[in-house]
Design a protein around this motif. Structure first.
Motif, PDB file in Angstrom:
ATOM      1  N   SER A 106       0.830  -1.213   0.000  1.00 28.15           N
ATOM      2  CA  SER A 106       0.000   0.000   0.000  1.00 28.15           C
ATOM      3  C   SER A 106       0.863   1.261   0.000  1.00 28.15           C
ATOM      4  CB  SER A 106      -0.942  -0.002   1.210  1.00 28.15           C
ATOM      5  OG  SER A 106      -0.206   0.153   2.420  1.00 28.15           O
TER       6      SER A 106
ATOM      7  N   ASN B 264       5.542  -3.275  -5.734  1.00 24.81           N
ATOM      8  CA  ASN B 264       4.429  -3.171  -6.674  1.00 24.81           C
ATOM      9  C   ASN B 264       4.706  -3.953  -7.947  1.00 24.81           C
ATOM     10  OD1 ASN B 264       2.669  -1.647  -5.210  1.00 24.81           O
ATOM     11  ND2 ASN B 264       3.269   0.310  -6.082  1.00 24.81           N
TER      12      ASN B 264
ATOM     13  N   LYS C 216      -5.035  -0.699  -2.931  1.00 23.27           N
ATOM     14  CA  LYS C 216      -3.613  -0.418  -3.093  1.00 23.27           C
ATOM     15  C   LYS C 216      -2.757  -1.504  -2.455  1.00 23.27           C
ATOM     16  CE  LYS C 216      -4.251   4.603  -3.332  1.00 23.27           C
ATOM     17  NZ  LYS C 216      -4.045   4.634  -4.791  1.00 23.27           N
TER      18      LYS C 216
ATOM     19  N   LYS D 189       0.632  -1.260  -9.785  1.00 18.88           N
ATOM     20  CA  LYS D 189       0.845   0.114 -10.245  1.00 18.88           C
ATOM     21  C   LYS D 189       0.433   0.191 -11.712  1.00 18.88           C
ATOM     22  CE  LYS D 189       4.255   3.848 -10.391  1.00 18.88           C
ATOM     23  NZ  LYS D 189       5.675   4.212 -10.133  1.00 18.88           N
TER      24      LYS D 189
END
Length: 456
Positions: free
Chosen positions: A137, A142, A165, A170
């Motif tokens: 998050s 990511n 998230k 991403k």
């Protein structure tokens, strides 16, 4: 392509931590019951094989229960369900080993040993789970993804990835409306794209689509195809094989198996009777008195809703609104003026649903299942969302997978939220297990105690 460097190391660390917990708990109980043998090297040597046997059994079992197949989008509900399923099978195996073995290592008090082992396994795994979610998050670890040729289904997925998230995705937006292969390749390389999301039916011409797939294969880009949820055959078939020939077989669901249905129905009856006798017998009169003294109208609100195979039944609730003519057609909105002050409390704590335990006893509902909607809501969305009626393949529930994951209420984009809810219900029907029901019930109890922020 984005290099995923840490996934295998992380999985290895998690496995080693689990094995360390197992070894530590068994050694602790062995020492606790055989303190006089703690310095006997021969005893430790003899018991190294049973410990190795337990560890091997745990690892082999994980191939079946998939507790180490930790996808970044796995929910905590499914995460805990897999651990509980794995642990139950492990304890059954442990009982069998104990029956055929006279080794001192297995002579510990099994109930306490199992309790300690379960507690520490769940504790360590949960800590790791939430730490990873928290780091993702924050933008750490990511996975770089992009969408092309978006439609209503890809928008739903994109919305989910943006909201969650903690899944660690991403999203990169391709800056050009038309697809030029050279520009696409440069974009992938520049941004380290790992996954490309494409609708199953694109609007690209055949040559462009082939070029994208060939380029993705050459660039080691993972492609995920997203089916259109308005298609009527989305959940109708499963891929099977006759020798090496793939065939599409019509889907059968876990609750089509009579033993699963009988287990679920037996649990529903027993659980409902316990709640009705132990809680509702004294709680119902209190709630009824408060409802009658705070607003005019009946205690119960009865509404016709679709049940199993879309058979209509009368769903019971405590009345939480002033009596109005729109109750059968208008859904609840945020800060709805029709809701009474006490009704707001009942909705927040889900106590307004308690009379539905009577529906469960009658066989019209289940403890866990897709939440029943108003007839007008179902009739509106059935032609809009493909396989929406799949939710009627099991009895509707007092609580459900969608509700414990926050997919309730009418806030935000209602069309998108309903599609998410329908997908969660479809997942439940296709992946039902008794342990999953137990986890959903546990999460529901926690929401009742803490209060559900999304309850209107």
């Amino acid at each position: 392509m984005q290099r995923i460097r840490y996934s295998r190391y992380l999985k290895s660390i998690i496995i080693l931590l689990d094995l360390l917990v197992i070894a530590s708990v068994f050694i602790f109980f062995f020492i606790n019951g055989n303190a006089d043998l703690i310095h006997d090297k021969d005893i430790w040597y003899q018991n190294s094989f049973p410990l190795l046997l337990l560890i091997s059994f745990w690892i082999l079992l994980s191939g079946r229960t998939r507790i180490y197949n930790i996808r970044r989008n796995i929910t905590y509900t499914v995460f805990i369900e897999r651990i509980i399923t794995h642990f139950i099978l492990f304890v059954i195996g442990l009982v069998l080993i104990r029956k055929v073995s006279n080794n001192q290592f297995f002579s510990s008090e099994l109930s306490w040993l199992s309790l300690y082992l379960f507690f520490f396994i769940v504790l360590t795994r949960s800590i790791i789970y939430f730490i990873i979610k928290y780091l993702r998050s924050l933008g750490i670890n990511n996975r770089n993804v992009m969408f092309l040729n978006e439609n209503s289904s890809t928008i739903v997925l994109k919305n989910i990835l943006k909201e969650r998230k903690d899944y660690g995705y991403k999203i990169f937006e391709f800056p050009h409306e038309t697809i030029a292969i050279d520009e696409l390749q440069l974009f992938w390389k520049k941004n380290g794209i790992h996954t490309l999301f494409l609708p199953l039916e694109t609007t690209f011409d055949k040559k462009t689509e082939d070029d994208i797939f060939r380029l993705a294969e050459a660039s080691k880009i993972h492609i995920s195809l997203i089916p259109n949820i308005s298609q009527s055959d989305l959940f109708m078939y499963d891929l099977g094989y006759i020798q090496t020939q793939p065939v599409l077989d019509q889907t059968t669901y876990p609750l089509d198996n009579y033993s699963n249905f009988l287990l679920k129905r037996t649990f529903d009856i027993l659980f409902s009777m316990i709640v009705l006798v132990g809680i509702c017998s004294w709680l119902f009169p209190i709630i009824a008195i408060i409802i009658k003294t705070t607003s005019k109208g009946p205690v119960f609100f009865v509404q016709r809703r679709y049940g199993f195979h879309e058979e209509v039944f009368n769903c019971l609730k405590f009345r939480t609104m002033v009596v109005n003519d729109d109750s059968a057609t208008k859904t609840t909105a945020e800060n709805d003026s029709r809701i009474t002050r006490f009704g707001k409390f009942l909705r927040k704590t889900s106590l307004d649903e308690m009379p539905q335990f009577l529906n469960v006893l009658k066989g019209e509902m289940s403890i866990v299942g897709p939440r029943p909607h108003m007839l007008s809501v179902d009739d509106y969305y059935k032609p809009k969302i493909g396989r929406y009626s799949l939710r009627s393949m099991t009895n509707p529930g007092i609580t459900g997978l969608a509700q414990v994951n926050g997919l309730r209420g009418d806030s935000g984009d209602i069309e998108v939220e309903m599609k998410k809810r329908a997908l969660a219900d479809a997942y439940y029907v296709r992946n039902w297990s008794f342990v999953l029901d137990l986890v959903i019930i546990l999460k529901t109890i926690i929401l009742i105690i803490t209060g559900d922020k999304k309850a209107n």
